[in-house]
Design a protein around this motif. Sequence first.
Motif, PDB file in Angstrom:
ATOM      1  N   VAL A   1       4.560  11.376   5.964  1.00 17.77           N
ATOM      2  CA  VAL A   1       5.868  12.030   5.879  1.00 17.77           C
ATOM      3  C   VAL A   1       6.461  11.753   4.498  1.00 17.77           C
ATOM      4  CG1 VAL A   1       8.184  12.196   6.859  1.00 17.77           C
ATOM      5  CG2 VAL A   1       6.210  11.756   8.354  1.00 17.77           C
ATOM      6  N   LYS A   2       6.756  12.806   3.746  1.00 13.24           N
ATOM      7  CA  LYS A   2       7.319  12.671   2.409  1.00 13.24           C
ATOM      8  C   LYS A   2       8.832  12.476   2.512  1.00 13.24           C
ATOM      9  CE  LYS A   2       3.742  15.627   0.420  1.00 13.24           C
ATOM     10  NZ  LYS A   2       3.467  16.922  -0.263  1.00 13.24           N
ATOM     11  N   ILE A   3       9.305  11.384   1.941  1.00 15.30           N
ATOM     12  CA  ILE A   3      10.700  10.976   2.097  1.00 15.30           C
ATOM     13  C   ILE A   3      11.372  10.874   0.734  1.00 15.30           C
ATOM     14  CG2 ILE A   3      12.241   9.149   2.912  1.00 15.30           C
ATOM     15  CD1 ILE A   3      10.007   8.399   4.918  1.00 15.30           C
ATOM     16  N   PHE A   4      12.553  11.432   0.623  1.00 16.09           N
ATOM     17  CA  PHE A   4      13.370  11.326  -0.584  1.00 16.09           C
ATOM     18  C   PHE A   4      14.680  10.645  -0.211  1.00 16.09           C
ATOM     19  CE2 PHE A   4      16.023  13.906  -3.863  1.00 16.09           C
ATOM     20  CZ  PHE A   4      16.012  12.838  -4.751  1.00 16.09           C
ATOM     21  N   ILE A   5      14.899   9.444  -0.752  1.00 18.65           N
ATOM     22  CA  ILE A   5      16.176   8.739  -0.619  1.00 18.65           C
ATOM     23  C   ILE A   5      16.882   8.866  -1.955  1.00 18.65           C
ATOM     24  CG2 ILE A   5      17.333   6.536  -0.203  1.00 18.65           C
ATOM     25  CD1 ILE A   5      14.975   5.698   1.503  1.00 18.65           C
ATOM     26  N   THR A   6      18.010   9.543  -1.983  1.00 22.11           N
ATOM     27  CA  THR A   6      18.644   9.830  -3.265  1.00 22.11           C
ATOM     28  C   THR A   6      19.297   8.600  -3.885  1.00 22.11           C
ATOM     29  OG1 THR A   6      20.797  10.409  -2.274  1.00 22.11           O
ATOM     30  CG2 THR A   6      19.158  12.180  -2.527  1.00 22.11           C
ATOM     31  N   THR A   7      19.708   7.623  -3.078  1.00 27.62           N
ATOM     32  CA  THR A   7      20.682   6.599  -3.475  1.00 27.62           C
ATOM     33  C   THR A   7      21.926   7.335  -3.983  1.00 27.62           C
ATOM     34  OG1 THR A   7      19.896   6.188  -5.755  1.00 27.62           O
ATOM     35  CG2 THR A   7      18.817   4.973  -3.950  1.00 27.62           C
TER      36      THR A   7
ATOM     37  N   LEU B 209      24.608   8.314 -19.527  1.00 31.03           N
ATOM     38  CA  LEU B 209      24.408   8.312 -18.088  1.00 31.03           C
ATOM     39  C   LEU B 209      24.142   6.892 -17.626  1.00 31.03           C
ATOM     40  CD1 LEU B 209      22.050  11.395 -17.581  1.00 31.03           C
ATOM     41  CD2 LEU B 209      24.469  11.253 -17.007  1.00 31.03           C
ATOM     42  N   MET B 210      24.814   6.463 -16.566  1.00 26.38           N
ATOM     43  CA  MET B 210      24.499   5.179 -15.966  1.00 26.38           C
ATOM     44  C   MET B 210      23.108   5.277 -15.341  1.00 26.38           C
ATOM     45  SD  MET B 210      26.455   3.235 -12.851  1.00 26.38           S
ATOM     46  CE  MET B 210      26.030   1.556 -12.394  1.00 26.38           C
ATOM     47  N   PRO B 211      22.170   4.393 -15.726  1.00 25.78           N
ATOM     48  CA  PRO B 211      20.832   4.469 -15.127  1.00 25.78           C
ATOM     49  C   PRO B 211      20.888   4.287 -13.616  1.00 25.78           C
ATOM     50  CG  PRO B 211      20.838   3.024 -17.043  1.00 25.78           C
ATOM     51  CD  PRO B 211      22.267   3.323 -16.725  1.00 25.78           C
ATOM     52  N   SER B 212      20.287   5.203 -12.884  1.00 23.33           N
ATOM     53  CA  SER B 212      20.283   5.144 -11.428  1.00 23.33           C
ATOM     54  C   SER B 212      19.058   5.902 -10.924  1.00 23.33           C
ATOM     55  CB  SER B 212      21.560   5.756 -10.858  1.00 23.33           C
ATOM     56  OG  SER B 212      21.645   5.556  -9.467  1.00 23.33           O
ATOM     57  N   TYR B 213      18.392   5.336  -9.908  1.00 22.40           N
ATOM     58  CA  TYR B 213      17.113   5.879  -9.481  1.00 22.40           C
ATOM     59  C   TYR B 213      16.996   5.922  -7.962  1.00 22.40           C
ATOM     60  CZ  TYR B 213      15.813   5.186 -14.332  1.00 22.40           C
ATOM     61  OH  TYR B 213      15.771   5.241 -15.710  1.00 22.40           O
ATOM     62  N   GLY B 214      16.721   7.124  -7.449  1.00 20.96           N
ATOM     63  CA  GLY B 214      16.346   7.269  -6.056  1.00 20.96           C
ATOM     64  C   GLY B 214      14.863   6.980  -5.882  1.00 20.96           C
ATOM     65  N   LEU B 215      14.369   7.179  -4.665  1.00 23.41           N
ATOM     66  CA  LEU B 215      12.976   6.893  -4.344  1.00 23.41           C
ATOM     67  C   LEU B 215      12.344   8.077  -3.611  1.00 23.41           C
ATOM     68  CD1 LEU B 215      13.212   3.215  -3.039  1.00 23.41           C
ATOM     69  CD2 LEU B 215      12.222   3.959  -5.215  1.00 23.41           C
TER      70      LEU B 215
ATOM     71  N   GLU C   9       0.798  -1.229   0.000  1.00 16.57           N
ATOM     72  CA  GLU C   9       0.000   0.000   0.000  1.00 16.57           C
ATOM     73  C   GLU C   9       0.831   1.278   0.000  1.00 16.57           C
ATOM     74  OE1 GLU C   9      -3.009  -0.076   3.019  1.00 16.57           O
ATOM     75  OE2 GLU C   9      -3.779  -2.042   2.425  1.00 16.57           O
ATOM     76  N   ILE C  10       2.123   1.178  -0.106  1.00 26.04           N
ATOM     77  CA  ILE C  10       2.982   2.358  -0.192  1.00 26.04           C
ATOM     78  C   ILE C  10       3.423   2.510  -1.646  1.00 26.04           C
ATOM     79  CG2 ILE C  10       5.087   3.484   0.619  1.00 26.04           C
ATOM     80  CD1 ILE C  10       4.929   1.643   3.094  1.00 26.04           C
ATOM     81  N   GLN C  11       3.273   3.720  -2.187  1.00 27.57           N
ATOM     82  CA  GLN C  11       3.714   3.991  -3.550  1.00 27.57           C
ATOM     83  C   GLN C  11       5.114   4.575  -3.529  1.00 27.57           C
ATOM     84  OE1 GLN C  11       0.998   5.680  -6.515  1.00 27.57           O
ATOM     85  NE2 GLN C  11       2.550   7.228  -6.989  1.00 27.57           N
ATOM     86  N   PHE C  12       6.023   3.923  -4.224  1.00 27.14           N
ATOM     87  CA  PHE C  12       7.403   4.364  -4.347  1.00 27.14           C
ATOM     88  C   PHE C  12       7.608   4.913  -5.754  1.00 27.14           C
ATOM     89  CE2 PHE C  12       7.422   1.336  -0.914  1.00 27.14           C
ATOM     90  CZ  PHE C  12       8.341   1.839  -0.010  1.00 27.14           C
ATOM     91  N   ASN C  13       7.869   6.203  -5.842  1.00 34.42           N
ATOM     92  CA  ASN C  13       8.109   6.854  -7.124  1.00 34.42           C
ATOM     93  C   ASN C  13       9.598   6.872  -7.422  1.00 34.42           C
ATOM     94  OD1 ASN C  13       5.275   8.085  -7.681  1.00 34.42           O
ATOM     95  ND2 ASN C  13       5.737   8.644  -5.567  1.00 34.42           N
ATOM     96  N   LEU C  14       9.977   6.421  -8.613  1.00 35.96           N
ATOM     97  CA  LEU C  14      11.379   6.410  -8.992  1.00 35.96           C
ATOM     98  C   LEU C  14      11.809   7.811  -9.425  1.00 35.96           C
ATOM     99  CD1 LEU C  14      10.770   3.357  -8.942  1.00 35.96           C
ATOM    100  CD2 LEU C  14      12.332   3.115 -10.887  1.00 35.96           C
ATOM    101  N   VAL C  15      12.982   8.223  -8.958  1.00 34.45           N
ATOM    102  CA  VAL C  15      13.538   9.531  -9.293  1.00 34.45           C
ATOM    103  C   VAL C  15      14.868   9.301 -10.001  1.00 34.45           C
ATOM    104  CG1 VAL C  15      14.371  11.734  -8.416  1.00 34.45           C
ATOM    105  CG2 VAL C  15      12.450  10.580  -7.268  1.00 34.45           C
TER     106      VAL C  15
END
Length: 259
Positions: free
Chosen positions: A168-174, A155-161, A138-144
Amino acid sequence: MIKLIFLGSGSAFTVGADNFQSNMLIVNEQNQKLLIDCGTDIRFSLHQAGFSHCDITDIYISHLHADHVGGLEYIAFNTLFDPRCKKPKLYTSKDIASDLWDRTLSGGLRFLNDDIADIGSFFEQEKIKHEGYFHWQEIQFNLVRVTHVDSGYYLMPSYGLFFQLAGVKIFITTDTQLCLNTNNKFYEQADMIFHDCETSLYPSPVHATYQQLSNLPETIKSKMWLYGYQPIALPDAKKDGFCGFVQRGQIFEFPALTK
């Protein structure tokens, strides 16, 4: 409570048991678990945190460096041959999916006794479309899409979340360079940011450095936790306006989802 657990908070080349590579585990109120990246340290970092391969049922992969995918062979073989385990689900961006098997995993996993394996032998794979998202419990994870390695040719493909836990809106950059020109809206919208941070005396060009991040506006720094750092003496992040450096094993808790 929903928990975000940092199994490790170090860089790709972190050594010793004081820290591990920056792989994370989200644990919901039903004790279901989503692993965010699966590096070569995973068998050690899971054990140190009190988990095992049996706990890994869902995995998100941000990109193809070994500190993010190097532990998948360990998970693949252990879950395949352990009758207690179900086949893990693997979430990847579509442009990463084929290279994950062909260029990363097939050398060690392709050959099974009396069989030739493919990625479906070990994982149930969900390929996420461009600018897409996936749902987990039930949690939606949007790829960034982030800029990590730019060879000059591609560019090497790479995606944060980008996602929400209990509102609480969370941004994990990786792993990422600092590219506010392309991803500024996520920095602005997030309530909490977990940001890749290189602290090396000889910084590489493919990670955001502490010096760069220190020049961000206070409104951004005040909601930013730093991880992915090198095992050296660290600056005083709180004094410089950040939330701090994430420590190995640190747990961030959020109220349980309500129906």
